[in-house]
Design a protein around this motif. Sequence first.
Motif, PDB file in Angstrom:
ATOM      1  N   PHE A 444       0.922  -1.554   0.357  1.00 48.27           N
ATOM      2  CA  PHE A 444      -0.342   0.264  -0.062  1.00 48.27           C
ATOM      3  C   PHE A 444       0.709   1.240  -0.104  1.00 48.27           C
ATOM      4  CE2 PHE A 444       0.314   1.937   4.525  1.00 48.27           C
ATOM      5  CZ  PHE A 444       0.844   0.562   4.884  1.00 48.27           C
ATOM      6  N   ILE A 445       2.373   0.784   0.137  1.00 51.15           N
ATOM      7  CA  ILE A 445       3.008   2.683  -0.056  1.00 51.15           C
ATOM      8  C   ILE A 445       4.189   0.866  -0.693  1.00 51.15           C
ATOM      9  CG2 ILE A 445       4.292   1.546   2.461  1.00 51.15           C
ATOM     10  CD1 ILE A 445       5.442   4.500   2.152  1.00 51.15           C
ATOM     11  N   LYS A 456       9.159  -0.228 -10.154  1.00 48.57           N
ATOM     12  CA  LYS A 456       7.980   0.811 -11.859  1.00 48.57           C
ATOM     13  C   LYS A 456       6.930  -0.331 -10.951  1.00 48.57           C
ATOM     14  CE  LYS A 456       8.182  -0.256 -16.154  1.00 48.57           C
ATOM     15  NZ  LYS A 456       8.609  -0.571 -17.199  1.00 48.57           N
ATOM     16  N   LYS A 457       6.449  -1.473 -10.776  1.00 46.11           N
ATOM     17  CA  LYS A 457       5.699  -2.375 -10.828  1.00 46.11           C
ATOM     18  C   LYS A 457       5.004  -2.164  -8.903  1.00 46.11           C
ATOM     19  CE  LYS A 457       3.642  -7.125 -10.443  1.00 46.11           C
ATOM     20  NZ  LYS A 457       4.430  -8.743 -10.455  1.00 46.11           N
ATOM     21  N   VAL A 464       5.866   6.715  -4.091  1.00 47.25           N
ATOM     22  CA  VAL A 464       7.372   6.822  -3.405  1.00 47.25           C
ATOM     23  C   VAL A 464       8.147   7.168  -5.004  1.00 47.25           C
ATOM     24  CG1 VAL A 464       9.537   5.768  -2.186  1.00 47.25           C
ATOM     25  CG2 VAL A 464       6.935   5.435  -1.405  1.00 47.25           C
ATOM     26  N   ASP A 465       8.500   8.147  -4.365  1.00 46.51           N
ATOM     27  CA  ASP A 465       9.605   8.983  -5.878  1.00 46.51           C
ATOM     28  C   ASP A 465      11.153   8.131  -5.524  1.00 46.51           C
ATOM     29  OD1 ASP A 465      10.257  10.285  -7.667  1.00 46.51           O
ATOM     30  OD2 ASP A 465      11.382  11.610  -6.769  1.00 46.51           O
ATOM     31  N   ARG A 476       7.505  11.031  -0.079  1.00 47.32           N
ATOM     32  CA  ARG A 476       6.202  10.540  -0.194  1.00 47.32           C
ATOM     33  C   ARG A 476       4.835  11.204  -0.468  1.00 47.32           C
ATOM     34  NH1 ARG A 476       9.906   6.787   1.297  1.00 47.32           N
ATOM     35  NH2 ARG A 476       9.235   5.116   3.243  1.00 47.32           N
ATOM     36  N   SER A 477       3.779  10.383  -1.352  1.00 51.61           N
ATOM     37  CA  SER A 477       2.706  11.918  -1.846  1.00 51.61           C
ATOM     38  C   SER A 477       0.882  10.432  -2.392  1.00 51.61           C
ATOM     39  CB  SER A 477       3.091  12.240  -2.403  1.00 51.61           C
ATOM     40  OG  SER A 477       3.301  11.487  -4.359  1.00 51.61           O
ATOM     41  N   GLU A 478       0.276  10.928  -1.361  1.00 49.31           N
ATOM     42  CA  GLU A 478      -1.541  10.246  -1.554  1.00 49.31           C
ATOM     43  C   GLU A 478      -1.036   9.814  -2.829  1.00 49.31           C
ATOM     44  OE1 GLU A 478      -3.848  11.893   0.592  1.00 49.31           O
ATOM     45  OE2 GLU A 478      -2.309  12.603   2.327  1.00 49.31           O
TER      46      GLU A 478
END
Length: 496
Positions: A444-445, A456-457, A464-465, A476-478
């Motif tokens: 989920f993260i 990439k998968k 996560v960048d 991290r971003s939503e």
Amino acid sequence: MTLRKDFLWGGAVAAHQLEGGWNAGGKGPSVADVMTAGANGVERQITDGVIDGLNYPNHEAIDFYHRYKEDLKLFADLGLNCFRTSIAWTRIFPKGDELEPNEEGLQFYDDLFDECLANGIEPVITLSHFEMPYHLVTEYGGFRNRKLIDFFVRFAEVVMKRYKNKVKYWMTFNEINNQANFNRDFAPFTNSGLKFTDSDNREQVMYQAAHYELVASAKVVELGHQINPDFEIGCMIAMCPIYPATCKPEDMMAATVAMQRRYWFADVHVRGHYPAYLKAYFNRKKFNLDITDEDLSALEKGCVDYIGFSYYMSFAIKDQADQTDRVHLHGDIDEHGYQRELGAPAFDYLEDSDLVKNDYVKASEWGWQIDPMGLRWSMSWFYERYEKPLFIVENGFGAVDEVEPDGSIHDQYRIDYLEAHIKAMKDAVEFEGVDLMGYTPWGFIDLVSAGTGEMKKRYGMIYVDKDNEGNGTLDRSEKDSFAWYHDVIKSNGENL
Ligand code: P53
């Protein structure tokens, strides 16, 4: 019937796929630390130790080791009431055969579990998730060696005693049945630390290792209940139901035998003994296995409390006599000298060559066949067979995400996948009366893929960048799925 009031809504990860800090705090190298990055269709390489200049994506992963405090806040914002992760065996016993544990590693998980509990999140812990000490591979041959039972039990005893007031839900070996695919190198290595030589009978070695693991698991279940009678200790099975490709009787029988070869592990975990079909198989194959009376009594005494399982996809199979349309979901077919009589009554199953495409379902970019009804079927199968509570501890959709110029990520395809699977899971509860403990979607993260080593998968609701080469800020971003899942949890699965 609706979901339990105390339903465990969470998210799942594994230490080696998100922590990083692979040699921090006294940690030793694990099997995951000697696997390079692969790609879609390109296998990860298992190297002899860590070789300079190669890309080992688990070494840094998403750096959760240093960022877990901020991450836990985000997990609480998402609304999780539980968090499934694993304890990296190599933080506690860096080599695996020490007598004394590494205090710094123990302290890390004390801090992590405290942080979970402070955020209202219950830890759900896997003891061995594809990350056994690499030293146990080089010195002992992994789980082909009986000594591994004691090493694993020692590790489990130390952590179960240490965290007995912080962790209630445990699982022993992650996806223990992946190694049914013994002709390929990945699963035997990640499950059991097995490396094969040309003279090995791979299948026999796999059964031996799995037997030692099942004994180790049973001992840990018994011990865990002594340490804290409130512990709930489960197994963890990778559930990919195998359908007959047609209603031809031979296809039906081939599917039944294939299910036996992939799921006997659950029979032993749950019922505490070897099923008749497997004893018949061992006899016919003349395997020379070390299974003692003490082992059999340990198995009987250590039956699991619940069945944890992952569900991503379903498989289909045709009778081996019918050689047309064979595809293979895990790469090219490799021969390993296996000769089978076509159409023989035994219907022997080779996972790396016998599966066929199911035209009734679509597949992900990685060839994983998307089949929500298969989840309901699986729950029904497990529950009617064992009558034990189930816990869906992994489910999810690996996909490539596009970041928009404003930073948003519109992952409607992921919402669609999860929504369909949650609906199917609720149907199994409502229509088949399944007792379901919880649901923890995988990754989920965003984290490092186990199968390919890619970033990439992605499975995450939290982006996560970081890219496949290891570049990125790790910020991290939503994604859109974040708000969606938040609402699902808040409504106990009513708002999908
Ligand atoms: P990745 C194969 C089939 C089903 C589940 O997998 C599997 C595998 C191994 O690749 O693994 C589980 O990352 C496993 C996780 C893993 C997740 O599924 O290959 O428990 O560690 O990351 C997803 O896409």
